[in-house]
Design a protein around this motif. Sequence first.
Motif, short mmCIF file in Angstrom:
data_model
loop_
_atom_site.label_atom_id
_atom_site.label_comp_id
_atom_site.label_asym_id
_atom_site.label_seq_id
_atom_site.Cartn_x
_atom_site.Cartn_y
_atom_site.Cartn_z
N ASN A 1 0.85 -1.15 0.12
CA ASN A 1 -0.05 -0.03 -0.15
C ASN A 1 0.98 1.28 -0.02
O ASN A 1 0.23 2.36 0.01
CB ASN A 1 -1.02 -0.11 1.10
N CYS A 2 2.05 1.13 0.06
CA CYS A 2 3.00 2.41 -0.09
C CYS A 2 3.17 2.97 -1.45
O CYS A 2 3.32 1.98 -2.20
CB CYS A 2 4.35 2.10 0.53
N HIS A 3 3.24 4.08 -1.59
CA HIS A 3 3.36 4.72 -3.05
C HIS A 3 4.87 4.78 -2.98
O HIS A 3 5.78 4.81 -2.30
CB HIS A 3 2.74 6.18 -3.16
N PRO A 4 5.10 5.04 -4.14
CA PRO A 4 4.60 4.97 -5.64
C PRO A 4 4.22 3.41 -6.11
O PRO A 4 4.69 2.61 -5.61
CB PRO A 4 5.62 5.54 -6.83
N PHE A 5 3.28 3.52 -6.82
CA PHE A 5 2.77 2.40 -7.63
C PHE A 5 3.62 2.36 -9.16
O PHE A 5 3.57 3.57 -9.47
CB PHE A 5 1.22 2.09 -7.90
N SER A 6 3.72 1.16 -9.64
CA SER A 6 4.32 0.90 -10.95
C SER A 6 3.53 -0.19 -11.62
O SER A 6 3.21 -1.13 -11.23
CB SER A 6 5.85 1.02 -10.91
N TYR A 7 3.33 0.15 -13.01
CA TYR A 7 3.12 -0.85 -13.91
C TYR A 7 3.75 -0.60 -15.25
O TYR A 7 3.65 0.54 -15.79
CB TYR A 7 1.42 -0.84 -13.98
N ARG A 8 4.50 -1.61 -15.54
CA ARG A 8 5.17 -1.41 -16.74
C ARG A 8 6.21 0.04 -16.82
O ARG A 8 6.99 0.20 -15.81
CB ARG A 8 4.37 -1.57 -18.08
N ARG A 9 5.94 0.78 -17.92
CA ARG A 9 6.92 2.13 -17.78
C ARG A 9 6.06 3.30 -17.05
O ARG A 9 6.89 4.23 -16.39
CB ARG A 9 6.97 2.70 -19.16
N TRP A 10 4.83 3.10 -16.20
CA TRP A 10 4.25 3.98 -15.54
C TRP A 10 4.52 4.05 -14.12
O TRP A 10 4.71 2.81 -13.61
CB TRP A 10 2.83 4.10 -16.00
N SER A 11 4.70 4.99 -13.36
CA SER A 11 4.71 5.10 -11.99
C SER A 11 3.68 6.21 -11.55
O SER A 11 3.17 7.26 -12.33
CB SER A 11 6.22 5.39 -11.42
N PHE A 12 3.19 6.13 -10.40
CA PHE A 12 2.07 6.98 -9.84
C PHE A 12 2.09 6.97 -8.41
O PHE A 12 2.34 6.23 -7.54
CB PHE A 12 0.74 6.15 -10.29
N CYS A 13 1.95 8.25 -7.86
CA CYS A 13 1.65 8.47 -6.45
C CYS A 13 0.51 9.51 -6.32
O CYS A 13 0.24 10.25 -6.85
CB CYS A 13 2.83 8.92 -5.71
N HIS A 14 -0.05 9.54 -4.92
CA HIS A 14 -1.27 10.23 -4.89
C HIS A 14 -1.50 10.61 -3.27
O HIS A 14 -0.98 10.29 -2.42
CB HIS A 14 -2.52 9.30 -5.04
N ASN A 15 -1.78 11.87 -3.16
CA ASN A 15 -2.45 12.48 -1.99
C ASN A 15 -3.88 12.80 -2.12
O ASN A 15 -4.42 13.71 -2.92
CB ASN A 15 -1.42 13.74 -1.84
N GLY A 16 -4.47 12.51 -1.22
CA GLY A 16 -6.13 12.83 -0.91
C GLY A 16 -6.88 11.28 -0.76
O GLY A 16 -6.43 10.45 -0.37
N GLN A 17 -8.13 11.59 -1.09
CA GLN A 17 -9.00 10.23 -0.85
C GLN A 17 -10.24 10.23 -1.48
O GLN A 17 -10.61 11.45 -2.01
CB GLN A 17 -9.21 10.12 0.69
#
Length: 243
Positions: free
Chosen positions: A98-114
């Motif tokens: 559940n820790c960020h960033p998340f990744s899939y293939r070439r993409w990475s992503f992180c988020h603040n909010g809900q």
Amino acid sequence: MCRIAAYAGPSIPLENIIVRPKHSLLEQSQHATEAKLAVNGDGFGIAWYDRDETPGLYRDVLPAWADGNLTSLCRMVRSRLFIAHVRASTVGETSRQNCHPFSYRRWSFCHNGQIPHFAAIERKLEADLPDHLYSARQGSTDSEMIFLTLLANGLDDDPERAMAATLAKIGSGPDPVKITCTFSDGATLYGFRHASRGTAPTLYASGSLDNGGKAFASEPLDGGSWAAIPANKIISLGINQTA
């Protein structure tokens, strides 16, 4: 609320953004000034790009300030584009998945909010994922589901259209949806802020740094030139972008 810092430009040590500035991401993990919670101690992570298309990923459940390896890693690893995150959990237990960033293939992503009504829409969002993205889900956060839904909605081809389609699927509930995120395909760094009502969580873009690169951060890292990015508009920073 979580805190984010990200960079695109000439290759630099990760510590130049994460550790060394006066109000670095590491400092913000204990002393955030523009969030409801000053302490963000429910894990941290970094995604960085080098020669491979797929990003490197380092995540842990420790508070960022309690990991003795973090400052050494940030001193030794150099990257032209990276995203870092310290977590204050709202949805999902404290776990590495559940820790960020998340990744899939070439993409990475992180988020603040809900997404306050996430429990009511989670099954529908999950059912709408194609098989390869459904299988990729590892954790239980609304943040990872936003990322996978963006991918399902065509993030590879058109980030703005993917974001609009994802917000439409999330919809609204009795409490406001708040999404501030950074994400990258390894060539371009994107920043976005949204709130269905009220004010979206903060995200600033730097002016040109001393090496010509640029950064996003939840809170300005230093006394340089920083501007809040506008809500509901995706802002992009390319590796070679200088203006």
